[in-house]
Design a protein around this motif. Structure first.
Motif, PDB file in Angstrom:
ATOM      1  N   PRO A   5       0.945  -1.509  -0.022  1.00  0.00           N
ATOM      2  CA  PRO A   5       0.110  -0.032   0.360  1.00  0.00           C
ATOM      3  C   PRO A   5       1.180   1.191   0.107  1.00  0.00           C
ATOM      4  CG  PRO A   5      -1.078  -1.638   1.635  1.00  0.00           C
ATOM      5  CD  PRO A   5       0.468  -1.893   1.376  1.00  0.00           C
TER       6      PRO A   5
ATOM      7  N   ILE B 134       0.513   4.212  -2.307  1.00  0.00           N
ATOM      8  CA  ILE B 134      -0.036   5.984  -1.757  1.00  0.00           C
ATOM      9  C   ILE B 134       1.661   6.853  -2.717  1.00  0.00           C
ATOM     10  CG2 ILE B 134       0.178   7.412  -0.267  1.00  0.00           C
ATOM     11  CD1 ILE B 134      -1.582   5.366   1.320  1.00  0.00           C
TER      12      ILE B 134
ATOM     13  N   LEU C 125       0.380   9.117  -5.500  1.00  0.00           N
ATOM     14  CA  LEU C 125       0.136  10.607  -5.358  1.00  0.00           C
ATOM     15  C   LEU C 125       1.316  11.696  -6.314  1.00  0.00           C
ATOM     16  CD1 LEU C 125       0.586  10.834  -1.437  1.00  0.00           C
ATOM     17  CD2 LEU C 125      -1.053  11.465  -3.214  1.00  0.00           C
TER      18      LEU C 125
ATOM     19  N   VAL D  49      -0.524  11.960  -9.216  1.00  0.00           N
ATOM     20  CA  VAL D  49      -1.373  13.238  -8.857  1.00  0.00           C
ATOM     21  C   VAL D  49      -0.732  14.655  -9.136  1.00  0.00           C
ATOM     22  CG1 VAL D  49      -2.251  15.191  -7.306  1.00  0.00           C
ATOM     23  CG2 VAL D  49      -2.999  12.365  -7.594  1.00  0.00           C
TER      24      VAL D  49
ATOM     25  N   ILE E 192      -0.140  14.865 -12.617  1.00  0.00           N
ATOM     26  CA  ILE E 192      -1.149  15.329 -13.957  1.00  0.00           C
ATOM     27  C   ILE E 192      -1.064  16.744 -13.255  1.00  0.00           C
ATOM     28  CG2 ILE E 192      -3.481  15.876 -13.921  1.00  0.00           C
ATOM     29  CD1 ILE E 192      -4.293  13.062 -13.515  1.00  0.00           C
TER      30      ILE E 192
ATOM     31  N   GLN F 184      -1.567  23.922 -20.153  1.00  0.00           N
ATOM     32  CA  GLN F 184      -1.585  25.883 -20.565  1.00  0.00           C
ATOM     33  C   GLN F 184      -0.642  26.476 -20.686  1.00  0.00           C
ATOM     34  OE1 GLN F 184      -3.519  27.357 -19.190  1.00  0.00           O
ATOM     35  NE2 GLN F 184      -3.333  29.114 -18.181  1.00  0.00           N
TER      36      GLN F 184
ATOM     37  N   VAL G  45      -2.746  17.003 -24.357  1.00  0.00           N
ATOM     38  CA  VAL G  45      -3.726  16.371 -23.686  1.00  0.00           C
ATOM     39  C   VAL G  45      -3.554  14.694 -23.611  1.00  0.00           C
ATOM     40  CG1 VAL G  45      -6.007  16.280 -22.544  1.00  0.00           C
ATOM     41  CG2 VAL G  45      -5.774  18.461 -23.320  1.00  0.00           C
TER      42      VAL G  45
ATOM     43  N   THR H  88      -9.354  10.773 -12.295  1.00  0.00           N
ATOM     44  CA  THR H  88      -8.438  11.673 -13.456  1.00  0.00           C
ATOM     45  C   THR H  88      -8.614  12.121 -14.571  1.00  0.00           C
ATOM     46  OG1 THR H  88      -7.384   9.301 -13.165  1.00  0.00           O
ATOM     47  CG2 THR H  88      -6.024  10.713 -14.470  1.00  0.00           C
TER      48      THR H  88
ATOM     49  N   ALA I 289     -10.507  15.233 -14.876  1.00  0.00           N
ATOM     50  CA  ALA I 289      -8.857  15.790 -13.822  1.00  0.00           C
ATOM     51  C   ALA I 289      -8.708  16.309 -15.440  1.00  0.00           C
ATOM     52  CB  ALA I 289      -7.830  15.858 -13.397  1.00  0.00           C
ATOM     53  N   ILE I 290      -7.830  15.313 -16.151  1.00  0.00           N
ATOM     54  CA  ILE I 290      -7.610  16.329 -18.025  1.00  0.00           C
ATOM     55  C   ILE I 290      -9.285  16.819 -18.578  1.00  0.00           C
ATOM     56  CG2 ILE I 290      -7.312  14.297 -19.913  1.00  0.00           C
ATOM     57  CD1 ILE I 290      -6.346  12.162 -17.987  1.00  0.00           C
TER      58      ILE I 290
ATOM     59  N   ILE J  32      -8.261  19.294 -18.119  1.00  0.00           N
ATOM     60  CA  ILE J  32      -7.320  20.089 -18.832  1.00  0.00           C
ATOM     61  C   ILE J  32      -7.072  20.699 -20.601  1.00  0.00           C
ATOM     62  CG2 ILE J  32      -4.758  19.375 -19.339  1.00  0.00           C
ATOM     63  CD1 ILE J  32      -4.673  18.188 -16.899  1.00  0.00           C
ATOM     64  N   GLU J  33      -7.618  19.772 -21.102  1.00  0.00           N
ATOM     65  CA  GLU J  33      -8.790  19.481 -22.319  1.00  0.00           C
ATOM     66  C   GLU J  33      -8.556  20.829 -23.470  1.00  0.00           C
ATOM     67  OE1 GLU J  33     -10.460  16.189 -23.556  1.00  0.00           O
ATOM     68  OE2 GLU J  33      -9.335  16.800 -24.456  1.00  0.00           O
TER      69      GLU J  33
ATOM     70  N   VAL K 162      -6.746  25.932 -19.692  1.00  0.00           N
ATOM     71  CA  VAL K 162      -6.482  25.104 -18.203  1.00  0.00           C
ATOM     72  C   VAL K 162      -7.505  25.915 -17.327  1.00  0.00           C
ATOM     73  CG1 VAL K 162      -5.253  23.316 -16.961  1.00  0.00           C
ATOM     74  CG2 VAL K 162      -4.890  23.832 -19.368  1.00  0.00           C
TER      75      VAL K 162
ATOM     76  N   PHE L 292      -7.621  25.390 -13.528  1.00  0.00           N
ATOM     77  CA  PHE L 292      -6.694  25.103 -13.060  1.00  0.00           C
ATOM     78  C   PHE L 292      -7.427  24.825 -11.757  1.00  0.00           C
ATOM     79  CE2 PHE L 292      -2.800  26.522 -15.159  1.00  0.00           C
ATOM     80  CZ  PHE L 292      -2.541  25.449 -14.605  1.00  0.00           C
TER      81      PHE L 292
ATOM     82  N   VAL M  74      -8.843  21.550 -12.258  1.00  0.00           N
ATOM     83  CA  VAL M  74      -7.726  20.489 -11.438  1.00  0.00           C
ATOM     84  C   VAL M  74      -7.440  20.134 -10.714  1.00  0.00           C
ATOM     85  CG1 VAL M  74      -5.262  20.238 -12.681  1.00  0.00           C
ATOM     86  CG2 VAL M  74      -7.068  21.202 -14.306  1.00  0.00           C
ATOM     87  N   PHE M  75      -6.865  21.212  -9.697  1.00  0.00           N
ATOM     88  CA  PHE M  75      -7.038  20.981  -8.341  1.00  0.00           C
ATOM     89  C   PHE M  75      -7.919  20.417  -7.429  1.00  0.00           C
ATOM     90  CE2 PHE M  75      -3.611  24.185  -8.976  1.00  0.00           C
ATOM     91  CZ  PHE M  75      -2.368  23.739  -8.771  1.00  0.00           C
TER      92      PHE M  75
ATOM     93  N   ALA N 286      -7.523  16.684  -8.230  1.00  0.00           N
ATOM     94  CA  ALA N 286      -6.111  15.894  -8.327  1.00  0.00           C
ATOM     95  C   ALA N 286      -6.635  15.707  -6.424  1.00  0.00           C
ATOM     96  CB  ALA N 286      -5.309  16.550  -8.365  1.00  0.00           C
TER      97      ALA N 286
ATOM     98  N   MET O  40      -8.269  12.839  -5.649  1.00  0.00           N
ATOM     99  CA  MET O  40      -7.418  11.682  -6.765  1.00  0.00           C
ATOM    100  C   MET O  40      -6.842  10.907  -5.247  1.00  0.00           C
ATOM    101  SD  MET O  40      -6.892  12.808  -9.869  1.00  0.00           S
ATOM    102  CE  MET O  40      -5.456  11.363 -10.094  1.00  0.00           C
ATOM    103  N   ALA O  41      -6.263  12.370  -4.546  1.00  0.00           N
ATOM    104  CA  ALA O  41      -4.925  12.003  -3.114  1.00  0.00           C
ATOM    105  C   ALA O  41      -5.727  11.224  -2.691  1.00  0.00           C
ATOM    106  CB  ALA O  41      -4.124  13.147  -3.292  1.00  0.00           C
TER     107      ALA O  41
ATOM    108  N   TYR P 249      -6.870   7.459  -3.167  1.00  0.00           N
ATOM    109  CA  TYR P 249      -6.025   6.395  -3.618  1.00  0.00           C
ATOM    110  C   TYR P 249      -5.502   6.137  -1.830  1.00  0.00           C
ATOM    111  CZ  TYR P 249      -5.032   6.482  -8.589  1.00  0.00           C
ATOM    112  OH  TYR P 249      -5.573   6.455 -10.503  1.00  0.00           O
ATOM    113  N   VAL P 250      -5.209   7.335  -1.212  1.00  0.00           N
ATOM    114  CA  VAL P 250      -4.815   7.430  -0.139  1.00  0.00           C
ATOM    115  C   VAL P 250      -5.690   6.480   0.693  1.00  0.00           C
ATOM    116  CG1 VAL P 250      -4.340   7.756   2.344  1.00  0.00           C
ATOM    117  CG2 VAL P 250      -3.341   9.518   0.495  1.00  0.00           C
TER     118      VAL P 250
ATOM    119  N   ALA Q 251      -6.084   2.360  -0.283  1.00  0.00           N
ATOM    120  CA  ALA Q 251      -4.277   1.959  -0.053  1.00  0.00           C
ATOM    121  C   ALA Q 251      -4.317   1.830   0.924  1.00  0.00           C
ATOM    122  CB  ALA Q 251      -2.886   2.649  -0.042  1.00  0.00           C
TER     123      ALA Q 251
END
Lengths: 594, 585
Positions: free
Chosen positions: A242, A246, A250, A253, A256, A264, A270, B49, B52-53, B56-57, B63, B65, B68-69, B72, B75-76, B79-80, B83
C-alpha cells in the motif's frame, strides 16, 4: 545469504541467463500483442484492407504462440534450477551436519539443525523458483514503462521518476525491519520443532502422568509465539504494497498537475497525459510485483543466514600431523604390578595410553576428569567402574576423540589420537553408546549400517552378540524390519543388536558403555566369553555398573568424581581400593568373592 | 486408492478445510468488503483522472486550474483511502490465515497426544514435524489469500462481461470459444498436477523424516564412520524430493502461460473480428477500443484464477496429509460410565491375561498373579520374556486380548484411563527429560509442588548434590540430549520425579540399570520409606535390586514359571537360582 548465492546459485548463472533471455523474449512477445492490436485499430482499420487485418491478426497469434512457448520453457528451467540449487544446498548442509563435532551439535542443538535442514532450505527453494519466474517481467515492464513515459513528455516523466528513490528507500527500510523478525521467527520455529520432538519421544511418560493438558498448553505457547512472529513479520511486510501504491499514485497526481501547467504553456498536448496514465498503470503493477519479491527475499535472507552459519562453521578437531609418536611411554607412572604384567606380555604393544589427561566440557567449569593415566595392551580388557557422574563415559569420549582433552595426551595404537585422521581412528573402534540408536531398518541393516559385510559376517556378529537366538525366532530373521528407535524389540534385544553392530567389523578396540545392563547375568556372561574367545586380539573397554561384568578384566579403572582412585585387577582392588570393595560387597554379598 | 475413493477423499479434505475457514467467517466477510472497497476506490481513481484531464482539455491558455486541483485533491484522497483499505485487507488476511494455522497446528498436536503410543513406533518424527510446519503452512499460504482473491475475481469477471455484452454481443462470441478453452486447459493441467503436488508433500515428508532420524543418531553414525554412507542415502531421498518439487512446480507453472496464451488468442480474435465488424459497419472504433479494454479486465482475473488453481492444488495436497493425521484412530475412548479410580489401596490382580502386539503373535500367553497392597513385587526373566509388555498392560498403553486386570477389585477396563494411570507412578527404562529447568523436570508429575518437596525428593534419589553442583542448581536448564548428564543421572532424576507423586502404586522398569549399586542401595532405603503401603512392581536384571522383594515372579515366555521370595526360590533350585548364579560365572 550473499555467500549462498555466490556458492550455490552462481554456477547456474549461465543457465539462468539463458532462461532469462527466453523469458525476456516471451515477455516482449507478450507485450507486442497489444501494440499490434493498437496498430490494427489505429492504422489498418481506417484503410479497410482485409488482407492486412488478417496478416496482423496472424502476427498476433504467432506472438502469442512464441510467448507461451518461451514462458513455458523459461518456467521449466526456473523450476529445474531452483530444485538443483536446493538439492546441492541440502546435500552440503546435511554432509556438514554429519561431520559436526559433538560440541558443535550441542551448540546448534538438534531441533534447530533439523529445522534448518527442512524448512529453511525449503524457503530458499521457493524464493529461487519464484524470483526467476517473476523477476523478469516486472523489471522489463518497469524500465520499459519509464522509458516510454520519457518519450512522451520528459517533464512529467521526471516527476514520476522522482518517486523512485522514495520507493527504493521504502523497500530497503521495510526489508531491514523484516529480516530480523524473520530470523526470530525461525528461532521460534526451532522451539516448536523441539516441543514436538520431545513430546513424541516422551509420549508414554506424558500419558502415564496424565500431562496431556500441560503439554497442550506448552505447545499453545510455542505455537502462539510462532504465530505472533509470523503475524508481526507479515504486518511489517504488508506495509510495502500500500505504501508503494500511495507513493506512486500521489506521483500521478503531481504528474497531472504538472501536465496541466505544461498544457497551459503549450508544451504538451492533453492526449499525452492520457497515454501517460495508461503506462502509469503498467509501472504500478510492475512495482507491486517487485515489492512482493522483496518480502519473499527478506524471509529467505533470514533462512539463508541460518544455513550459512552451519555451512561456514569451522571444522573442529583438525588432524595434527606433527605430533610425534608415543615414544615416551615411561611418562606414565607404572605401578609395580603393572610392570610385572607388562614384562609378561611384552610381546603385545600398548594399544591405549592415557597420559595425565584432564578435561572439562565447558571452559572454566570444574574438570570432569582430572589427571588420568593408564595403559592397556592389545588384546587386554579394561573395565571402568564408578558412581554415576564420575566420568566413565567421558573417558570413552576422549578415547574416541569426540572431544579433545584440555591437557595431557591420549594415544591409540601408539599414535596421538589428534594425529590420526578420523577415518583411521574410527576404523579401529566398535562402540555401543549408553543411549545408542536403532534405526528404522532391518536387523541386518542395523548391524551393517551400510558397511560392506557378507551374510556370514552379519550372522557371526549376531551369534557372538548372543542375538542369534531371538533373531532366528523372528519372522524374516535378519531381514526383519525394526520399528523406529527399535520399538519392537525389548531393551535387552536392542542392546544385543547394537553389540552385534560393534562386533561386525572385527574392531581393534571394542567399547561397551554400560551396554549390557538390560541383559540377564547368564546372557551377559556368555557374551563376554564369546567376545574373549573369538576376538582375542581385540582390546575390550567395558563400562559397567555390575561388578560381574568387569571382574575378570585385566585392568579395572575406578573413578570417583573425575579422579582415578584405583587401577588394577579385581583381586588387587579388593585389597587396595575401599570404594571398589564396597561396590563389590553390595552386589555379590560379602562372602561371595570366592 | 482408486479414482472414486480419491475423489471422495478430496471432497472430505475440502469440507474439513471449509470448517476451519468458517470459523473466521466474520473476518472473511470483512476481508471481502475490504477487497471490494479497495478495488472500487481504485476504480474511481481513473474516473477522477478523466475529469481532471477533462479540465485540462481546452488546451493552451485555457486550463481550468481550480478544477484540476479540485479533482487532483480528490484523487489523492481516494488513492490514500484505497491504500489504507488494502493495508487493512492484508492485516485481516494475515490475521485470518494465522489464526487458522494456529488452530490447525494446535489440533494436530492435541491429536498426537491422543494417539496410541504405538503410532510413533512406525511414523517418523520428522514426517510428523513436516506435517505440522510445512504442510500446514502450504495450506494457508494459498488458501485464505486465494479464497478472497477468487471471490473478488468472480465479481470483476461478471462486471466486465456485462459491460462487454452491452457493447457488442456478437464480439462476446469470441469468448464463447476461448473461455471454455481456458477452463479446459486449467482443468486438464490441475488434474495432472494434483498427484504431483501430493507426491511433493510426501517426498518432502520422507526426506524430513530421514533427516530427523539421522541427525538424532549422528553420534553413532560418526562413531562408525558412516557419514558418507548416510549422506549417500540422504542424497537418494533428497533427489526424490527435489525431483518431485521440480515436477509439481513445473507443471503447476505451465497453467499461467497457457491461460495467458488463450487470452492473447482471444485478443487477436477480438482485433480481427472487431475490425471486420467495423468494416461491416456494425461497430465504431471507440467501441472496439473500450471492448478491448474491458476484455483485458476480463481476462486478467481469469489468468489470475488459473494461477490460483495451481496453488490450491498444492494446498489441497498438503491438507490431505494434515487431515489424514487428524483422522487417525485415537486411543479407544473410555468405556461409557467408566468410573474414576480414587483412594486406591493398591491391590492388583492379573488374571489369565493374553496379549500380543500383533494379534497373531502372542507374547503373553496366560499370565496370572496377585499383588497385595503395599508389597514389593519383582519381575525377573530372560530378556524378551514380556516384562515391559506387562507394564504396557498395567498402564493400559495397550489392552489385553484375553483375561482381565483388576485394580482394587475393579476391572481396569471399566475405569477411566486417566485415573488408572494417575494411580501409578512409573519410572521407565528409557528416561525422558524435556527442555526445562531441573525443577520443572522434577515437579512435572505434581503440579504446584513446593521447592522443599522437590528438594526432599531429589535428596531421597541421591541426586541433590549433583544438582547443586550444576551452574544454577535447580534452575539449570536441562536438555534431553545434553552432554553433561549421564544416563545414570537421568535415571535418578526420573526417580526423584516419581517420588514426588502421590500414587499408590509404583512401577520401576529397569529404573536403576545405569546407576551404580552403592547409590542404588542408598536410594532403595529412601524408596523403602516411600514405598511403605504402596504396591511396587520392579523389573530388574541386577538381582541385588530385587533380593528383598516380597514376591518374585519369574517370567518365561509370557507365563509365570516360578514365584516366591528370594530364599524360597533359591531353595527351589529352578530357573531363578540359575539366573542368580549366572552372575558369578
Amino acid at each position: 545469504m550473499k555467500n549462498i548465492i555466490m556458492c550455490y546459485v552462481k554456477p547456474y548463472f549461465p543457465q539462468m541467463g539463458v532462461g532469462f533471455l527466453i523469458k525476456f523474449t516471451g515477455t516482449i512477445m507478450d507485450l507486442c500483442i497489444p501494440y499490434i492490436l493498437a496498430h490494427i485499430i489505429d492504422v489498418i482499420i481506417p484503410t479497410g484492407q482485409k488482407k492486412l487485418i488478417f496478416f496482423w491478426g496472424l502476427a498476433m497469434m504467432i506472438c502469442s504462440g512464441l510467448a507461451v512457448t518461451g514462458n513455458m520453457i523459461a518456467n521449466r528451467r526456473a523450476s529445474l534450477v531452483s530444485s538443483r540449487v536446493t538439492r546441492t544446498l541440502r546435500h552440503d548442509l546435511f554432509s556438514k551436519i554429519m561431520y559436526l563435532s559433538n560440541r558443535q551439535m550441542d551448540d546448534f542443538t538438534k531441533p534447530s539443525l533439523i529445522s534448518r535442514m527442512t524448512s529453511d532450505t525449503y524457503d530458499l527453494q521457493q524464493v529461487i523458483a519464484r524470483i526467476q519466474r517473476l523477476g523478469v517481467r516486472a523489471p522489463i515492464l518497469l524500465i520499459g514503462g519509464i522509458f516510454v513515459t520519457f518519450t512522451l513528455d520528459w517533464a512529467m516523466a521526471l516527476v514520476l521518476t522522482a518517486t523512485l528513490p522514495l520507493l527504493a528507500m521504502l523497500t530497503v527500510f521495510v526489508s531491514k525491519k523484516g529480516i530480523p523478525i524473520y530470523a526470530k521467527l525461525q528461532e521460534a520455529n526451532d522451539r516448536m520443532v523441539r516441543v514436538v520432538r520431545e513430546d513424541i519421544a516422551g509420549i508414554r511418560v506424558i500419558k502415564a502422568l496424565s500431562k496431556t493438558g500441560y503439554e497442550t498448553e506448552k505447545f499453545r505457547k510455542v505455537n502462539s509465539e510462532v504465530i505472533d512472529r509470523e503475524k508481526k513479520a507479515g504486518m511489517v511486510m504488508a506495509v510495502m504494497n500500500p505504501a508503494m501504491t500511495i507513493l506512486l499514485n500521489l506521483g500521478l497526481v503531481c504528474v497531472i498537475i504538472t501536465g496541466a501547467y505544461r498544457v497551459q504553456s503549450g508544451a504538451c498536448e492533453v492526449g499525452k497525459i492520457l497515454a501517460f496514465t495508461t503506462y502509469f498503470t503498467i509501472i504500478l503493477n510492475a512495482m507491486m510485483s517487485i515489492s512482493k519479491m522483496f518480502s519473499m527475499i527478506s524471509k529467505s535472507i533470514a533462512s539463508g543466514n541460518r544455513i550459512w552459519k552451519v555451512l561456514n562453521s569451522e571444522s573442529e578437531m583438525e588432524v595434527m600431523e606433527e605430533l610425534e609418536r608415543a615414544e615416551n611411554e615411561s611418562a606414565v607412572a607404572w605401578t609395580a604390578a603393572d610392570r610385572s604384567m607388562a614384562e609378561k606380555e611384552a610381546a603385545q604393544p600398548v594399544e591405549i595410553l592415557f597420559d595425565h589427561v584432564t578435561f572439562s566440557y565447558y571452559k572454566g567449569q570444574e574438570p570432569s576428569l582430572r589427571d588420568i593415566s593408564f595403559r592397556v595392551r592389545k588384546g587386554e580388557t579394561l573395565g571402568i567402574i564408578g558412581e554415576i557422574g564420575s566420568g566413565k563415559s567421558t573417558v570413552l569420549a576422549l578415547l574416541m576423540r569426540l572431544y579433545d582433552a584440555d591437557s595431557g595426551r591420549i594415544f591409540v595404537g601408539g599414535q596421538d589420537v589428534r594425529s590420526q585422521t578420523p577415518e583411521q581412528l574410527k576404523k579401529k573402534f566398535g562402540v555401543v553408546f549408553q543411549n545408542d540408536m536403532i534405526f528404522e531398518d532391518t536387523i541386518a541393516g542395523n548391524v551393517t549400517l551400510g558397511r560392506e559385510l557378507s551374510q556370514e559376517q552379519i550372522q557371526e556378529a549376531l551369534l557372538y552378540a548372543q542375538a542369534s537366538e531371538f533373531v532366528q525366532g523372528r519372522d524374516s530373521k535378519e531381514a526383519d524390519a525394526l520399528n523406529i528407535r527399535g520399538a519392537n524389540l525389548s531393551g535387552g534385544q536392542k542392546q544385543r543388536v547394537l553389540i552385534a553392530r560393534a562386533l561386525a567389523m572385527g574392531p581393534e578396540i571394542l567399547i561397551l558403555d554400560d551396554s549390557s545392563s538390560a541383559l540377564d547375568y547368564g546372557t551377559d556372561a556368555k557374551l563376554r566369553q564369546g567376545i574373549r574367545e573369538h576376538f582375542s586380539n581385540t582390546t575390550l573397554v567395558i563400562v559397567a555398573q555390575r561388578i560381574s561384568s568387569i571382574r575378570h578384566a585385566d585392568h579395572i579403572l575406578v573413578l570417583e568424581e573425575g579422579n582415578m582412585i584405583g587401577y588394577g585387577t579385581h583381586e588387587q582392588l579388593m585389597e587396595s581400593c575401599e570404594v571398589y570393595r564396597e561396590i563389590s560387597h553390595s552386589q555379590m554379598g560379602e562372602g561371595s568373592d570366592e | 486408492m482408486n479414482k472414486q475413493e480419491k475423489k471422495r477423499y478430496s471432497k472430505r479434505t475440502i469440507l474439513n478445510l471449509g470448517q476451519y475457514l468458517l470459523g473466521e467467517k466474520w473476518m472473511l466477510t470483512a476481508a471481502l468488503v475490504c477487497t471490494m472497497g479497495s478495488n472500487l476506490f481504485a476504480l474511481i481513481g481513473p474516473r477522477l483522472t478523466g475529469y481532471a484531464i477533462g479540465a485540462i482539455e481546452p488546451g493552451k491558455g485555457a486550463v481550468d486550474f481550480s478544477k484540476v486541483f479540485y479533482y487532483a485533491g480528490w484523487m489523492a484522497l481516494f488513492y490514500v483511502a484505497s491504500a489504507l483499505m488494502s493495508y487493512g485487507l492484508q492485516v485481516l488476511m494475515i490475521t485470518i490465515s494465522r489464526s487458522v494455522v494456529k488452530r490447525m497446528r494446535q489440533d494436530v498436536f492435541e491429536k498426537l497426544l491422543t494417539l496410541p503410543a504405538g503410532y510413533f513406533d512406525i511414523h517418523q518424527t520428522g514426517d510428523i514435524i513436516s506435517r505440522i510446519s510445512y504442510d500446514i503452512d502450504t495450506v494457508n499460504a494459498s488458501l485464505s489469500n486465494d479464497l478472497v482473491q477468487l471471490l473478488s475475481t468472480v465479481i470483476t469477471v461478471i462486471g466486465s462481461l456485462v459491460m462487454m455484452i452491452s457493447i457488442s454481443p456478437k464480439l462476446v462470441l469470441v469468448f464463447a470459444f476461448t473461455v471454455p478453452l481456458s477452463v479446459f486447459i486449467t482443468k486438464t493441467i490441475t488434474g495432472k498436477t494434483r498427484p504431483l503436488f501430493r507426491n511433493r508433500s510426501a517426498k518432502l515428508g520422507e526426506l524430513n523424516g530421514f533427516v530427523e532420524e539421522m541427525i538424532t543418531g549422528q553420534k553413532t553414525l560418526k562413531a562408525y564412520g558412516r557419514e558418507e554412507y548416510t549422506i549417500e542415502r540422504c542424497d537418494v531421498k533428497n533427489d526424490a524430493a527435489a525431483d518431485a518439487f521440480y515436477r509439481a512446480e513445473y507443471y503447476g507453472s505451465i497453467v499461467g502461460p497457457c491461460v495467458n496464451f488463450v487470452n492473447n488468442l482471444s485478443l487477436s480474435l477480438t482485433g480481427v473480428f472487431g475490425a471486420l465488424l467495423y468494416l461491416a459497419g456494425s461497430m465504431t472504433i471507440g467501441d472496439i477500443s473500450s471492448f478491448v479494454l474491458y476484455s483485458r479486465k476480463f481476462s486478467g482475473p481469469i489468468n489470475e484464477a488459473a494461477n490460483i488453481m495451481s496453488e490450491l492444488q498444492s494446498a489441497l495436497a498438503a491438507a490431505e496429509r494434515v487431515f489424514s493425521l487428524l483422522n487417525e484412530m485415537p486411543e479407544k475412548a473410555d468405556a461409557e460410565n467408566a468410573e474414576t479410580l480414587t483412594h486406591v489401596e493398591g491391590e492388583v490382580e492379573v488374571s489369565h491375561v493374553k496379549f500380543g502386539y500383533l494379534p497373531e503373535k502372542t507374547i503373553i500367553h496366560d499370565l496370572s498373579f496377585t499383588a497385595e497392597p503395599g508389597r514389593l513385587i519383582a519381575v525377573v526373566g530372560h530378556t524378551g520374556a514380556g516384562k515391559t509388555t506387562l507394564i504396557n498392560l498395567l498402564m493400559r498403553f495397550y489392552d489385553p486380548q484375553g483375561g482381565k486386570i483388576f485394580v482394587d477389585g475393579k476391572n481396569s477396563m471399566d475405569v477411566t484411563r486417566k485415573s488408572l494411570r494417575q494411580s501409578y507412578a512409573m519410572v521407565l527404562q528409557d528416561t525422558w527429560l524435556f527442555t526445562g529447568t531441573v525443577y520443572e523436570n522434577l515437579a512435572y508429575g505434581k503440579e504446584g509442588a513446593t521447592k522443599e518437596e522437590v528438594i526432599r525428593a531429589a535428596k531421597a534419589a541421591h541426586i541433590h548434590s549433583f544438582i547443586m553442583r550444576l551452574p544454577k542448581g535447580y534452575d539449570t536448564l536441562l536438555t534431553d540430549e545434553g552432554t553433561n548428564i549421564s544416563k545414570g543421572q537421568k535415571q535418578l532424576l526420573t526417580i526423584a520425579r516419581a517420588m514426588l507423586l502421590d500414587a499408590h502404586m509404583l512401577i520401576l522398569d529397569e529404573a536403576t540399570s545405569n546407576v551404580d549399586t552403592r547409590t542404588e542401595i542408598r536410594i532403595q532405603k529412601a524408596m523403602r520409606n516411600l514405598m511403605k503401603n504402596k504396591t511396587c512392581f520392579v523389573i530388574a536384571h541386577r538381582l541385588s535390586t530385587i533380593r528383598n522383594a516380597d514376591l518374585i515372579l519369574v517370567v518365561n515366555e509370557g507365563e509365570v514359571v516360578e514365584q516366591g521370595t528370594h530364599t524360597e526360590l533359591m531353595k527351589k533350585k529352578g530357573t531363578y537360582r540359575k539366573l542368580y548364579e549366572a552372575q558369578f560365572e
